[in-house]
Design an enzyme around this catalytic site. Structure first.
Site, PDB file in Angstrom:
ATOM      1  N   TYR A   1       6.471  -2.432   1.347  1.00 40.93           N
ATOM      2  CA  TYR A   1       5.084  -2.120   1.706  1.00 40.93           C
ATOM      3  C   TYR A   1       4.226  -3.296   1.293  1.00 40.93           C
ATOM      4  CZ  TYR A   1       0.477   0.184   1.556  1.00 40.93           C
ATOM      5  OH  TYR A   1      -0.839   0.522   1.745  1.00 40.93           O
TER       6      TYR A   1
ATOM      7  N   LYS B   1      -3.365  -6.038  -8.134  1.00 43.20           N
ATOM      8  CA  LYS B   1      -3.144  -5.132  -9.268  1.00 43.20           C
ATOM      9  C   LYS B   1      -3.467  -5.767 -10.620  1.00 43.20           C
ATOM     10  CE  LYS B   1       0.249  -2.550  -6.543  1.00 43.20           C
ATOM     11  NZ  LYS B   1      -0.311  -1.210  -6.365  1.00 43.20           N
TER      12      LYS B   1
ATOM     13  N   ASP C   1       5.837 -11.260  -1.914  1.00 42.13           N
ATOM     14  CA  ASP C   1       4.756 -10.309  -2.160  1.00 42.13           C
ATOM     15  C   ASP C   1       4.908  -9.779  -3.586  1.00 42.13           C
ATOM     16  OD1 ASP C   1       3.496  -7.257  -0.567  1.00 42.13           O
ATOM     17  OD2 ASP C   1       2.911  -8.354  -2.373  1.00 42.13           O
TER      18      ASP C   1
HETATM   19  P1  KE4 Z   1      -3.643  -2.891  -2.129  1.00 38.83           P
HETATM   20  O1  KE4 Z   1      -4.294  -3.256  -0.809  1.00 38.83           O
HETATM   21  O2  KE4 Z   1      -3.352  -1.409  -2.252  1.00 38.83           O
HETATM   22  O3  KE4 Z   1      -4.387  -3.476  -3.328  1.00 38.83           O
HETATM   23  O4  KE4 Z   1      -2.220  -3.658  -2.176  1.00 38.83           O
HETATM   24  C1  KE4 Z   1      -1.291  -3.424  -1.135  1.00 38.83           C
HETATM   25  C2  KE4 Z   1       0.107  -3.741  -1.637  1.00 38.83           C
HETATM   26  C3  KE4 Z   1       0.699  -4.926  -1.238  1.00 38.83           C
HETATM   27  N1  KE4 Z   1       1.929  -5.268  -1.663  1.00 38.83           N
HETATM   28  C4  KE4 Z   1       2.605  -4.473  -2.522  1.00 38.83           C
HETATM   29  C5  KE4 Z   1       3.969  -4.895  -2.980  1.00 38.83           C
HETATM   30  C6  KE4 Z   1       2.045  -3.248  -2.977  1.00 38.83           C
HETATM   31  O5  KE4 Z   1       2.747  -2.459  -3.832  1.00 38.83           O
HETATM   32  C7  KE4 Z   1       0.769  -2.878  -2.526  1.00 38.83           C
HETATM   33  C8  KE4 Z   1       0.111  -1.579  -2.930  1.00 38.83           C
HETATM   34  N2  KE4 Z   1       0.925  -0.663  -3.686  1.00 38.83           N
HETATM   35  C9  KE4 Z   1       0.614   0.738  -3.544  1.00 38.83           C
HETATM   36  C10 KE4 Z   1       1.530   1.541  -4.485  1.00 38.83           C
HETATM   37  N3  KE4 Z   1       2.895   1.355  -4.209  1.00 38.83           N
HETATM   38  C11 KE4 Z   1      -0.819   1.026  -3.805  1.00 38.83           C
HETATM   39  C12 KE4 Z   1      -1.155   2.483  -4.017  1.00 38.83           C
HETATM   40  C13 KE4 Z   1      -2.030   2.987  -2.925  1.00 38.83           C
HETATM   41  O6  KE4 Z   1      -1.774   2.658  -1.749  1.00 38.83           O
HETATM   42  O7  KE4 Z   1      -2.965   3.753  -3.265  1.00 38.83           O
END
Ligand code: KE4
Length: 436
Positions: free
Chosen positions: A153, A276, A248
């Site tokens: 993701y 994060k 990523d």
């Molecule tokens: P954000 O746009 O949510 O800050 O980051 C996206 C993203 C990109 N790459 C990786 C490897 C990620 O894990 C994420 C976001 N992670 C999720 C939880 N697995 C965020 C939680 C959510 O969507 O509320």
């Protein structure tokens, strides 16, 4: 210091009422589907406040927190240095739309920490970071194709919302409606850890591939480690065919090591995305890497990317304070001990109850899979017993242990957790396993 063992949380009337109100205002009552409890049932817990390793809900129940805001809170909630930095920044303003030294400070800290990053651009989320990195790879190479992997993701980027993990997989929308075939025709989706398939893709499409984006340790189908051969093939094939390798590290950056997963894997990607932890719980994302690639970004180059709140003074203050503390008093040895203790306890609890499982861990991120097969790709991860996971989650939640509300997520141990917290978690998990 261990506080008193919490009384079992009563039912959560205030959270339930708050959720009913939220449902009338926002789709699913949440601002991110990962929080919706869609895979575990019941109403989400509404948080009133947090401190250290704990969350406190509207009904005053205390929870040991293993979500940590889905990764950012590696120091625990409200670490004093971050709170003080935020108070100082707030006393000077909140957002200017003009450059500040704090942005250079955070950029310097990131470049200092991640060897492959020579230049970096700050944005406001992990999604913006991956979206920008993919656009940059296409702009730099003049090519269209991007390879991603099932169960990985990378945020809600249209072109990457194909076979996506995390809440997209949890809620059954790994390939979202609204993303056009025109957008995803240039996205090739392969299986993680499948070296033969990767080689085949490059033999067929090599000259059209702009880049490969992957999670160097997957968190979004649960924790899945890359094989050494997979990492070597990713680097060798991208280099041979003039494609960019994009790590990523939004989740793994500063989580599994100060230099990210790439420092553990001995990998040197062309671009890295961060988020994060790099914002210390405030909205910061970042993408960076080779200077010759990054200088294709406007205003130096022609690849466009912009953002009103990119490098926001409050967010950069929290990020700088967090990375400063991680560098000056690295918590990684302590996190390894606590996380290994938790891993051993969870394994023992599942074995004692005869529950089929595997567990994968890298540092302070781990996933207990309700599947006896080793999980190396989405093929296996997608076969987990998610109903059993849901019962496990709810049992723990009712005992004041707040685990990520999906089988396809990682749990996170923070520097604010202590051995007693870990042992309390193991005891509750042992009880839960007996009921599954
Ligand atoms: P954000 O746009 O949510 O800050 O980051 C996206 C993203 C990109 N790459 C990786 C490897 C990620 O894990 C994420 C976001 N992670 C999720 C939880 N697995 C965020 C939680 C959510 O969507 O509320």
């Amino acid at each position: 210091m261990k506080s008193e063992t919490p009384a079992l949380p009563t039912k959560r009337p205030a959270s339930t009422a708050a959720f009913e109100r939220a449902l009338r205002l926002m789709p699913g009552g949440v601002n991110s589907p990962a929080r919706a409890f869609g895979a575990v049932g019941g109403s989400p817990v509404f948080i009133d406040r947090a401190d250290g390793a704990y969350l406190f809900d509207l009904d005053g129940n205390r929870y040991l927190d293993y979500i940590g805001s889905w990764g950012p809170q590696i120091l625990g909630h409200r670490p004093p240095a971050v709170v003080e930095a935020l108070e100082r920044a707030l006393s000077r303003g909140t957002s200017y739309g003009a450059p500040t030294e704090a942005e250079s400070e955070l950029a310097e800290q990131i470049i200092d920490a991640v060897a492959s990053i020579e230049k970096v651009r700050l944005v406001s989320s992990g999604t913006e970071a991956t979206m920008s990195a993919v656009r940059l790879a296409r702009g730099f190479t003049g090519r269209d194709l991007i390879i991603k992997f099932s169960g990985n993701y990378h945020g809600h980027v249209d072109s990457l919302l194909v076979a996506a993990g995390s809440s997209a997989a949890t809620l059954g929308a790994p390939s979202s409606p609204g993303v056009t075939s025109g957008t995803t025709k240039d996205t090739l989706v392969l299986e993680y850890n499948d070296v033969a398939e990767l080689a085949q893709a490059f033999s067929v499409h090599g000259s059209q591939i702009a880049g490969v984006i992957f999670e160097p340790v997957v968190g979004n189908m649960g924790v899945v480690k890359p094989s050494e051969e997979f990492c070597q093939s990713l680097r060798q094939l991208t280099r041979e065919h003039g494609a960019l390798l994009i790590c990523d590290e939004v989740m793994t950056g500063f989580r599994v090591a100060f230099g990210g997963a790439q420092s553990l894997l001995g990998l040197e990607p062309d671009l890295t995305t961060l988020g994060k932890i790099v914002g210390g719980g405030l909205p910061v994302g970042a993408y960076g890497g080779r200077a010759d690639v990054m200088d294709h970004i406007l205003p130096v180059g022609q690849v466009f990317q912009a953002g009103t709140l990119s490098g926001n003074p409050l967010a950069t203050a929290a990020g700088c304070a967090t990375l400063k503390q991680l560098k000056e008093t690295p918590p990684y040895e302590r996190l390894e001990k606590l996380s290994a203790r938790l891993e051993a306890g969870l394994r023992k609890a599942a074995e004692a109850a005869g529950v089929p499982h595997t567990l994968a861990r890298v540092g302070s991120m781990m996933t207990l899979f309700f599947n006896p097969e080793p999980i190396v790709s989405w093929r296996e991860a997608s076969q987990c017993d998610t109903d059993r996971f849901a019962r496990y989650f709810c049992h723990l939640l009712d005992r004041g242990i707040y685990m990520p509300c999906s089988q396809y997520e990682a749990l996170f141990v923070s520097a604010a957790h202590c051995e007693d917290d870990i042992d309390e978690t193991i005891a509750a998990a042992g009880e839960a396993m007996q009921t599954l």
